[in-house]
Write an enzyme that holds these catalytic residues in place. Structure first.
Site, PDB file in Angstrom:
ATOM      1  N   HIS A  58      31.309  42.361  44.407  1.00 47.95           N
ATOM      2  CA  HIS A  58      32.003  42.595  45.677  1.00 47.95           C
ATOM      3  C   HIS A  58      32.198  44.103  45.793  1.00 47.95           C
ATOM      4  CE1 HIS A  58      33.850  38.325  45.193  1.00 47.95           C
ATOM      5  NE2 HIS A  58      32.747  38.289  45.916  1.00 47.95           N
TER       6      HIS A  58
ATOM      7  N   THR B 152      34.529  47.590  42.379  1.00 56.16           N
ATOM      8  CA  THR B 152      35.736  46.804  42.155  1.00 56.16           C
ATOM      9  C   THR B 152      35.660  46.132  40.785  1.00 56.16           C
ATOM     10  OG1 THR B 152      34.931  44.664  42.949  1.00 56.16           O
ATOM     11  CG2 THR B 152      35.681  46.236  44.623  1.00 56.16           C
ATOM     12  N   SER B 153      36.738  45.475  40.440  1.00 53.58           N
ATOM     13  CA  SER B 153      36.752  44.709  39.189  1.00 53.58           C
ATOM     14  C   SER B 153      35.844  43.491  39.281  1.00 53.58           C
ATOM     15  CB  SER B 153      38.181  44.283  38.844  1.00 53.58           C
ATOM     16  OG  SER B 153      38.751  43.574  39.928  1.00 53.58           O
ATOM     17  N   HIS B 154      35.315  43.216  40.475  1.00 51.70           N
ATOM     18  CA  HIS B 154      34.349  42.130  40.657  1.00 51.70           C
ATOM     19  C   HIS B 154      32.934  42.714  40.649  1.00 51.70           C
ATOM     20  CE1 HIS B 154      37.566  39.546  42.959  1.00 51.70           C
ATOM     21  NE2 HIS B 154      37.957  39.938  41.768  1.00 51.70           N
ATOM     22  N   THR B 155      32.544  43.312  39.560  1.00 51.62           N
ATOM     23  CA  THR B 155      31.202  43.878  39.412  1.00 51.62           C
ATOM     24  C   THR B 155      30.474  43.134  38.301  1.00 51.62           C
ATOM     25  OG1 THR B 155      31.978  46.047  40.130  1.00 51.62           O
ATOM     26  CG2 THR B 155      29.888  45.980  38.965  1.00 51.62           C
TER      27      THR B 155
END
Length: 577
Positions: free
Chosen positions: A333, A501-504
């Site tokens: 994301h 983001t931490s959603h990588t």
């Protein structure tokens, strides 16, 4: 010279959800397990009274120390990358016992069947020409139905509080807990979405709607809606995290030892077999070698990928030729878009909340949209989240308001409890030109190269973002907001460090062919059968939903594979394509 420790059955790098699940499952089977965590020790009692917004939200007190290690970023191969020096972008993740799983919000989704077969399902429905040149869609080598039992197991471990999404595939069992309470905001969102003929539902949450005992006998307390979830540890033990669940289970077996301040620098190997890991005690500077029969990398995407590259395991990805797999398919994301609504005649109680208290809908996800007439692939999920308005960060005013002075004060007071947003998560798909490798110019505190991110947006990324903002504005308008403002996406909108983001994910991706993937569907390295790489680094593509539920499911399957590997005396667990 490194001090050699006694050999153990398994060594695990990382103590977050992925490392914690593997630790619990293997130690319950009687294996001697050592966990290595780069950060300090912490436990639930450390968070009592720690509702300090300045320390945790503003100064990112639970995030990685970037003075020791960070990443570098750039847009193209022709540029020099620069290091990220601030955690304000949320790109560098948690550290300390439990990792990012301690300060997460708690949103716990399942992904869509498409997400695991993105290439096959796109070709089946639209033909191969629908895939833009340069987009590296790839199947995972596992289907949603095959992964479903592991989702169920993770949800029961984490005690997920949920309401069935009317548009998602059927479940083998209900959520272990009922959904969290509603609020004025979630009710208004659902009402508006229903009026627009969408299908809203309560977000699945690892914040507990009631006290719960999980299958391992761990008790998670009921949430009190105190508003300090994301970026905070829960002092009530009311948010499922690795400390109160899987790490506790592992430690009770007596077979698990967690060593903190242990910064792993290499996976040691002898040709095609891992023999252990090398790590530095960051408090003493001493170097240690930990031998093991089985080595597990269970860090965040960046840590897993970097360790493989530093250890010279697997073939590094070459963006010019498309050869190699380590560092390939950077996805995630990339940036959270949103729409803000300001209400002149409505007030809401926004100060009570929880990290994953919210409502959402799946009508714009990849399996619901007809992409024949759209200029992008994939989908997005709009949602309202009442995480709780904390004192410092909750001062929303319309965009044309001066940033100081009498008008700013007046509107700050007036719009208190009169504004909130619709957050949008867009699934960014992988491209050949987006990848990870080792930076030739910058090093960490012991002299090893940093991980370098090369990433730029395509028209596809901008088109889906614009579409998602326009659809979310329509929902906000239906909710009755008087002033509506949304993220602006222009042709010049470009990836930068603030969009990470931490959603990588990606870098050591899963598949059924060793030529195009690093690990098989048990997270076992094709090139080194006693090395497992677990976590979001194995995601070949990314969903529009949050990733932690899938990290948990993949970790449970990986643990099952490890036990099979140890009991059956080794071997590749999945037949190569």
């Amino acid at each position: 010279m490194a001090t050699e420790m006694d050999k153990v059955d398994v060594v695990i790098v990382g103590s977050g959800w992925a490392g914690g699940i593997v630790a619990a499952e293997l130690s319950k089977e009687g294996y001697r397990v050592v966990g290595l965590e780069r950060g300090k020790d912490q436990k639930m009692e450390d968070f009592i009274g720690a509702k300090d917004e300045l320390r945790y939200s503003s100064r990112h007190g639970m995030f990685q120390d970037l003075t020791k290690e960070t990443i570098t970023t750039r847009n193209t191969e022709n540029e020099d990358a620069l290091p990220i020096r601030s955690n304000s972008t949320n790109s560098i993740n948690g550290t300390d016992t439990g990792g990012s799983g301690v300060h997460w919000d708690g949103a716990t989704y399942r992904w869509w069947p498409y997400d695991f077969e993105a290439y096959s399902k796109t070709v089946e429905q639209y033909g191969e020409d629908k895939i833009p040149e340069g987009m590296t869609l790839q199947d995972w080598g596992i289907t949603y139905n095959e992964l479903e039992p592991y989702y169920d197991k993770f949800e029961k471990t984490a005690g997920v509080s949920g309401e069935e999404d009317p548009l998602r595939p059927g479940r083998s069992d209900e959520y272990p807990n009922p959904p969290m309470r509603g609020s004025q905001v979630t009710s208004l969102f659902k009402q508006a979405a229903n009026e627009l003929n969408y299908h809203p539902y309560h977000m699945p949450s690892a914040n507990m709607s009631q006290q719960y005992e999980n299958p391992d006998g761990e008790t998670i307390n009921a949430c009190v809606y105190c508003s300090f979830c994301g970026m905070y540890g829960c002092d009530f033990g009311a948010k499922a995290d690795p400390i109160v669940t899987v790490l506790s289970t592992a430690q009770k077996t007596g077979n698990y030892e967690l060593r903190n301040n242990a910064y792993v620098t290499r996976v040691l190997h002898n040709e095609d077999k891992a023999t252990g890991v090398l790590y530095v005690d960051t408090q003493t500077g001493e170097e240690y070698e930990q031998p093991a029969d089985l080595v597990v990398l269970a860090g965040f995407t960046f840590a897993n990928t970097r360790l493989l590259l530093l250890s010279e395991i697997g073939e590094p990805y070459n963006p010019d030729t498309g050869d190699g797999v380590i560092g390939k398919n950077l996805t995630g994301h990339f940036g959270f878009y949103g729409v803000s609504g300001f209400f002149n005649d409505k007030k809401f109680n926004l100060y009570a909340g929880a990290g994953a208290l919210g409502a959402t809908l799946s009508d714009f996800t990849v399996e619901q949209l007809d992409h024949n007439e759209l200029d992008f692939l994939h989908g997005f999920e709009p949602r309202v989240v009442q995480s709780g308005s904390t004192p410092i960060g909750s001062n929303g005013v319309p965009g044309d308001t001066p940033t100081w002075g009498e008008e700013f004060k007046e509107k700050s007071l007036y719009y208190t409890n009169r504004n909130f947003g619709i957050n949008i998560q867009v699934g960014n798909l992988p491209w050949a030109h987006n990848y990870m490798d080792l930076d030739p110019n910058y090093t960490d505190f012991i002299g090893d190269p940093l991980l370098r991110i090369t990433c730029s947006f395509s028209d596809q990324d901008r088109n889906i973002a614009r579409y998602s903002v326009e659809k979310s504005k329509e929902i906000m308008e239906q909710m009755g907001a008087d002033i509506i403002e949304g993220s602006e996406i222009t042709d010049e909108t470009e990836f930068n460090e603030t969009t990470l983001t931490s959603h990588t994910a990606g870098g050591a991706i899963m598949g059924d062919d060793p030529q195009t993937s690093a690990v098989n569907n048990y997270s076992q390295m094709w090139d080194m059968e006693n090395l497992f790489v677990v976590g979001a680094s194995s995601f070949s593509t990314f969903s529009s939903s949050n990733p932690t539920g899938t990290v948990g499911a993949v970790a449970y399957r990986a643990a099952e594979g490890m036990i099979k590997f140890l009991k059956e005396d080794g071997g590749i667990l999945v037949e190569k394509n």
